[in-house]
Design a protein around this motif. Structure first.
Motif, short mmCIF file in Angstrom:
data_model
loop_
_atom_site.label_atom_id
_atom_site.label_comp_id
_atom_site.label_asym_id
_atom_site.label_seq_id
_atom_site.Cartn_x
_atom_site.Cartn_y
_atom_site.Cartn_z
N ALA A 74 0.74 -1.27 0.02
CA ALA A 74 0.13 -0.07 -0.13
C ALA A 74 0.77 1.40 0.12
CB ALA A 74 -1.05 -0.23 1.25
N GLU A 75 1.92 1.14 0.85
CA GLU A 75 2.75 2.24 0.98
C GLU A 75 3.46 2.37 -0.43
OE1 GLU A 75 6.81 3.98 3.45
OE2 GLU A 75 5.80 2.05 3.96
N VAL A 76 3.89 1.45 -0.94
CA VAL A 76 4.65 1.74 -2.44
C VAL A 76 3.96 2.14 -3.33
CG1 VAL A 76 6.14 0.68 -4.08
CG2 VAL A 76 6.67 0.28 -1.56
N MET A 77 2.69 1.62 -3.36
CA MET A 77 1.75 2.01 -4.68
C MET A 77 1.16 3.51 -4.44
SD MET A 77 1.41 -0.62 -6.33
CE MET A 77 0.17 0.28 -7.60
N SER A 78 1.15 3.97 -3.28
CA SER A 78 0.98 5.36 -3.11
C SER A 78 2.06 6.32 -3.55
CB SER A 78 0.86 5.71 -1.72
OG SER A 78 -0.40 5.09 -1.13
N ILE A 79 3.59 5.64 -3.40
CA ILE A 79 4.40 6.61 -3.89
C ILE A 79 4.45 6.46 -5.71
CG2 ILE A 79 7.02 6.35 -4.10
CD1 ILE A 79 7.03 5.58 -1.36
N ALA A 80 3.99 5.28 -5.95
CA ALA A 80 3.98 5.05 -7.48
C ALA A 80 2.89 5.82 -8.13
CB ALA A 80 3.79 3.63 -7.85
N ARG A 81 1.87 6.12 -7.41
CA ARG A 81 0.73 7.13 -8.00
C ARG A 81 1.37 8.46 -8.11
NH1 ARG A 81 -5.24 7.37 -5.44
NH2 ARG A 81 -6.33 8.55 -7.29
N ILE A 82 2.04 9.15 -7.11
CA ILE A 82 2.63 10.20 -7.04
C ILE A 82 3.58 10.23 -8.27
CG2 ILE A 82 4.38 11.97 -5.90
CD1 ILE A 82 2.98 11.07 -3.29
N ALA A 83 4.49 9.21 -8.57
CA ALA A 83 5.56 9.13 -9.58
C ALA A 83 4.76 9.33 -10.87
CB ALA A 83 6.43 8.07 -9.41
N LEU A 84 3.52 8.96 -11.15
CA LEU A 84 2.87 8.80 -12.24
C LEU A 84 2.06 9.95 -12.60
CD1 LEU A 84 1.51 5.05 -12.27
CD2 LEU A 84 3.42 6.07 -13.77
N THR A 85 2.08 10.94 -11.50
CA THR A 85 1.36 12.11 -11.85
C THR A 85 2.61 13.35 -11.87
OG1 THR A 85 -0.26 11.24 -10.36
CG2 THR A 85 -0.29 13.69 -10.77
N GLU A 86 2.15 14.21 -12.81
CA GLU A 86 3.43 15.26 -13.25
C GLU A 86 2.61 16.71 -13.22
OE1 GLU A 86 5.58 16.79 -17.25
OE2 GLU A 86 4.71 14.85 -17.18
N TRP A 87 3.34 17.59 -12.69
CA TRP A 87 2.75 18.92 -12.53
C TRP A 87 3.44 19.71 -13.60
CZ3 TRP A 87 -0.66 22.23 -11.44
CH2 TRP A 87 -0.17 23.77 -11.31
N GLN A 88 2.67 20.61 -14.48
CA GLN A 88 3.33 21.19 -15.25
C GLN A 88 3.06 22.74 -14.91
OE1 GLN A 88 1.85 19.94 -19.11
NE2 GLN A 88 3.33 18.20 -19.26
N ASP A 89 4.26 23.42 -14.61
CA ASP A 89 3.94 25.07 -14.01
C ASP A 89 3.91 25.75 -15.20
OD1 ASP A 89 3.79 27.04 -11.75
OD2 ASP A 89 5.24 27.36 -13.09
N ALA A 90 2.70 26.70 -15.38
CA ALA A 90 2.37 27.71 -16.64
C ALA A 90 3.64 28.47 -16.77
CB ALA A 90 1.04 28.28 -16.45
N ARG A 91 4.03 29.11 -15.55
CA ARG A 91 5.15 30.06 -15.92
C ARG A 91 6.36 29.47 -16.21
NH1 ARG A 91 4.63 32.46 -9.60
NH2 ARG A 91 4.29 29.84 -9.61
N ALA A 92 6.67 28.10 -15.95
CA ALA A 92 7.89 27.37 -16.45
C ALA A 92 7.63 27.15 -17.80
CB ALA A 92 8.16 26.01 -15.35
N LEU A 93 6.65 26.59 -18.48
CA LEU A 93 6.38 26.37 -19.60
C LEU A 93 6.60 27.35 -20.32
CD1 LEU A 93 3.03 24.18 -19.33
CD2 LEU A 93 5.30 23.45 -19.95
N ARG A 94 6.19 28.87 -20.27
CA ARG A 94 6.40 30.00 -20.93
C ARG A 94 7.85 30.49 -20.93
NH1 ARG A 94 1.82 32.76 -17.29
NH2 ARG A 94 -0.15 31.94 -18.44
N ARG A 95 8.51 29.96 -19.73
CA ARG A 95 10.21 30.38 -19.72
C ARG A 95 10.72 29.37 -21.05
NH1 ARG A 95 9.50 30.85 -14.33
NH2 ARG A 95 10.15 28.65 -13.80
#
Length: 281
Positions: A74-95
């Motif tokens: 359960a613990e590792v699968m929770s970590i895997a879920r975060i690893a499979l999720t990506e945050w794309q910051d709008a300001r970074a994309l513009r840079r």
């Protein structure tokens, strides 16, 4: 499960470290673990060094092969879920440059067969006229000539007979006056035109009557493997099957509420006529 955007980048390293330590604790070499999982040794190595992010199915196979306890799983699968999720910051994309984002989207569209777009507040680039695209870029400083050209060039994918597109737009998305009435009328006319392409379905959800549920975000589902969700400060990319499945189910609920085919085209034509009436008044 909740997480902050800054956690998402750390998930990949955390997952690689957790799986590597579990293997060592089990007394297995990478080669022996690979045989137990029916994977290649090189894949196990890439997972443990963070060069490859495994799917949730791959993580489950590794954990079973390691004899992990339910608590550890359960613990590792929770970590895997975060690893499979990506945050794309709008300001970074513009840079990085808007053109680089267009190249990424073109690559993604090349490798996807079925697309599902839920458009809550505005029209997406694949369906946009040049005037509408120009208006969407007006708040970003700089010359956007090349970015506009890339956006328009990406629209060729709508004519690919091997792909399927379903767009569901709220009335607000269609009618939000991002450009003057004359250009809005042309933009809505384009939706009518694109809806006749063999590979495209365009549905609209008029305001009125009873609409169960309350959508919060624009999102896109690519095949059944990835969902991107847009918010004002960026986008979140989900690859965990549970998250993607949730957005597929949400999309299907809006799809059931939408008008398609001739019913959608009649409503769109009415909204375009309203824009022309506004122009004359």
């Amino acid at each position: 499960m909740t997480f902050a955007p800054e956690d998402l980048g750390r998930g990949k390293a955390d997952l690689a470290r957790a799986l590597r330590e579990l293997r060592k604790r089990a007394g297995l070499s990478g080669d022996r673990l690979a045989r137990r999982c029916a994977m290649s040794q090189s894949k196990i190595s890439k997972i443990e060094t963070g060069r490859t992010v495994p799917s949730s199915v791959d993580v489950e196979r590794i954990l079973r092969a390691l004899g992990a306890t339910p608590e550890t799983t359960a613990e590792v699968m929770s970590i895997a879920r975060i690893a499979l999720t990506e945050w794309q910051d709008a300001r970074a994309l513009r840079r990085r440059g808007l053109e680089s984002k267009q190249a990424e989207l073109a690559d993604l569209e090349e490798g996807t067969r079925e697309f599902r777009f839920f458009l809550l507040s505005m029209i997406t680039g694949l369906l946009s006229t040049p005037e509408y695209i120009r208006a969407t870029l007006a708040h970003v400083p700089g010359d956007h000539t090349r970015t506009m050209a890339r956006k328009l060039d990406r629209q060729r994918v709508l004519h690919d007979p091997t792909k399927r597109f379903t767009f569901v737009l709220t009335e607000q998305a269609v009618r939000w006056p991002l450009v003057p009435p004359s250009h809005m009328a042309l933009q809505i006319d384009r939706l009518v035109s694109v809806s006749r392409l063999p590979s495209v379905r365009i549905g609209v959800i008029p305001i009125g009557g009873h609409l169960p549920g309350c959508p919060l975000n624009t999102f896109t589902v690519y095949d059944d493997s990835m969902a991107t969700v847009e918010i004002s400060t960026g986008a979140i990319v989900f690859r965990d099957p549970r998250d993607v499945g949730s957005y597929l189910a949400e999309f299907e609920s809006y799809e059931r509420q939408a008008l398609f085919g001739e019913a959608a085209r009649r409503r769109l034509s009415e909204w375009a006529d309203d824009c022309r009436e506004d122009l004359q008044s």
